[in-house]
Design a protein around this motif. Structure first.
Motif, PDB file in Angstrom:
ATOM      1  N   GLU A   8       0.795  -1.529   0.325  1.00  0.00           N
ATOM      2  CA  GLU A   8       0.472   0.282  -0.457  1.00  0.00           C
ATOM      3  C   GLU A   8       0.965   1.332   0.026  1.00  0.00           C
ATOM      4  OE1 GLU A   8      -2.364  -0.323   3.236  1.00  0.00           O
ATOM      5  OE2 GLU A   8      -4.094  -1.353   2.207  1.00  0.00           O
ATOM      6  N   PRO A   9       2.277   1.569   0.577  1.00  0.00           N
ATOM      7  CA  PRO A   9       2.738   2.719   1.257  1.00  0.00           C
ATOM      8  C   PRO A   9       3.394   2.787  -0.294  1.00  0.00           C
ATOM      9  CG  PRO A   9       3.373   1.365   2.850  1.00  0.00           C
ATOM     10  CD  PRO A   9       1.965   0.199   1.528  1.00  0.00           C
ATOM     11  N   ALA A  10       3.798   1.512  -1.156  1.00  0.00           N
ATOM     12  CA  ALA A  10       4.417   1.387  -2.675  1.00  0.00           C
ATOM     13  C   ALA A  10       3.672   2.601  -3.631  1.00  0.00           C
ATOM     14  CB  ALA A  10       5.117  -0.116  -2.832  1.00  0.00           C
ATOM     15  N   LEU A  11       2.186   1.734  -3.550  1.00  0.00           N
ATOM     16  CA  LEU A  11       1.368   2.425  -4.827  1.00  0.00           C
ATOM     17  C   LEU A  11       0.759   3.361  -4.331  1.00  0.00           C
ATOM     18  CD1 LEU A  11      -0.397  -0.527  -4.671  1.00  0.00           C
ATOM     19  CD2 LEU A  11       0.848  -0.977  -6.001  1.00  0.00           C
ATOM     20  N   GLU A  12       0.716   3.833  -3.071  1.00  0.00           N
ATOM     21  CA  GLU A  12       0.717   5.251  -2.560  1.00  0.00           C
ATOM     22  C   GLU A  12       1.526   6.028  -3.453  1.00  0.00           C
ATOM     23  OE1 GLU A  12       0.060   8.374   0.866  1.00  0.00           O
ATOM     24  OE2 GLU A  12       0.084   6.183   1.420  1.00  0.00           O
ATOM     25  N   HIS A  14       1.977  14.548  -7.743  1.00  0.00           N
ATOM     26  CA  HIS A  14       2.366  15.198  -6.140  1.00  0.00           C
ATOM     27  C   HIS A  14       3.332  14.926  -5.841  1.00  0.00           C
ATOM     28  CE1 HIS A  14      -2.203  15.375  -7.106  1.00  0.00           C
ATOM     29  NE2 HIS A  14      -2.014  16.517  -7.502  1.00  0.00           N
ATOM     30  N   LYS A  15       3.595  15.089  -4.260  1.00  0.00           N
ATOM     31  CA  LYS A  15       4.475  15.194  -3.376  1.00  0.00           C
ATOM     32  C   LYS A  15       4.463  13.991  -2.900  1.00  0.00           C
ATOM     33  CE  LYS A  15       7.901  16.965  -0.428  1.00  0.00           C
ATOM     34  NZ  LYS A  15       8.575  18.145   0.913  1.00  0.00           N
ATOM     35  N   PRO A  16       4.548  12.610  -2.645  1.00  0.00           N
ATOM     36  CA  PRO A  16       4.264  11.593  -1.396  1.00  0.00           C
ATOM     37  C   PRO A  16       4.091  12.429  -0.464  1.00  0.00           C
ATOM     38  CG  PRO A  16       6.043  11.114  -3.110  1.00  0.00           C
ATOM     39  CD  PRO A  16       5.482  12.231  -3.417  1.00  0.00           C
ATOM     40  N   VAL A  17       2.769  11.461   0.487  1.00  0.00           N
ATOM     41  CA  VAL A  17       2.852  11.647   1.644  1.00  0.00           C
ATOM     42  C   VAL A  17       4.374  11.178   2.529  1.00  0.00           C
ATOM     43  CG1 VAL A  17       1.491  11.774   3.938  1.00  0.00           C
ATOM     44  CG2 VAL A  17       0.548  11.269   1.946  1.00  0.00           C
TER      45      VAL A  17
END
Length: 225
Positions: free
Chosen positions: A119-123, A132-135
């Motif tokens: 999930e973090p990788a896909l985000e 966009h800048k990733p969280v």
């Protein structure tokens, strides 16, 4: 008409002796030869292939790539824009400078693969696709910019060629090198002891006494006359 089989020149070169290949490379591209170990036939053969097919040395070819717009120490311009790297945590040094952002993904507990990795990788990837800048914040990777990965070192003690500052530092601390160093010191110590024993041996002293000093020999010669 039979289709002529195209032979990969690099494959042909890799069949030859590594030291012979390295010697040939040092004649046409000494800069690249100094960066490659003679045992690394794959890279040596590749550099020779570049020269044979283009007439340009591999090192010059890379210099031209690095000088292109968007190029850098690691190579020419990146093929795709908006790149990032997903870094799976491991006990090793990270990549060097001039690379895209690196994002860490914790993989210690594989049972939480989806929430910790997938999930973090896909985000992160989705954020880059949308511009966009990733969280998630990129990982700050330790890097020694002064380290030379292609420096040439010759260990006369072990009769080995070492390429790279890190590899050289590891070699001089290795068991094999320390064993050779201890062996050399022991041999040197034995040689010094043998010389000292020879210089003070009774036979040597007796021989000197029998011969006498130059002054004594001269007096004996005059008296005999």
């Amino acid at each position: 008409m039979d289709t002529e089989k195209v032979t990969d020149r690099k494959v042909e070169l890799e069949k030859e002796d590594g030291h012979a290949l390295h010697k040939r490379l040092s004649q046409v591209d000494p800069e690249m030869a100094a960066k490659l170990h003679p045992h690394d036939k794959r890279k040596v053969a590749r550099s020779l292939q570049v020269f044979e097919e283009t007439g340009i040395s591999h090192s010059e070819f890379l210099h031209r790539q690095h000088s292109e717009e968007g190029g850098g120490p690691l190579g020419g311009p990146l093929k795709f824009p908006n790149l990032c790297i997903l870094w799976l945590h491991a006990d090793q040094t990270g990549p060097g400078p001039s690379v895209p952002p690196v994002y860490g993904l914790e993989v210690s507990d594989v049972s939480k693969w989806e929430e910790s990795v997938l999930e973090p990788a896909l985000e992160i990837v989705q954020s880059f696709i949308q511009g966009h800048k990733p969280v998630a914040a990129p990982v700050k990777m330790p890097c020694n910019e002064m380290e030379n990965k292609r420096s040439y070192h010759m260990c006369d003690l072990c009769d080995r060629i070492i390429i790279g500052d890190r590899e050289w530092a590891a070699h001089i601390k290795s068991k094999s090198h320390l064993h050779q160093l201890k062996k050399r010191r022991r041999l040197d110590s034995d040689a010094v002891t043998a010389i000292e024993n020879q210089s003070i041996s009774p036979d040597c002293d007796k021989e000197l006494k029998e011969k006498g000093s130059p002054e004594q020999n001269e007096k004996e010669l005059k008296s005999s006359v």
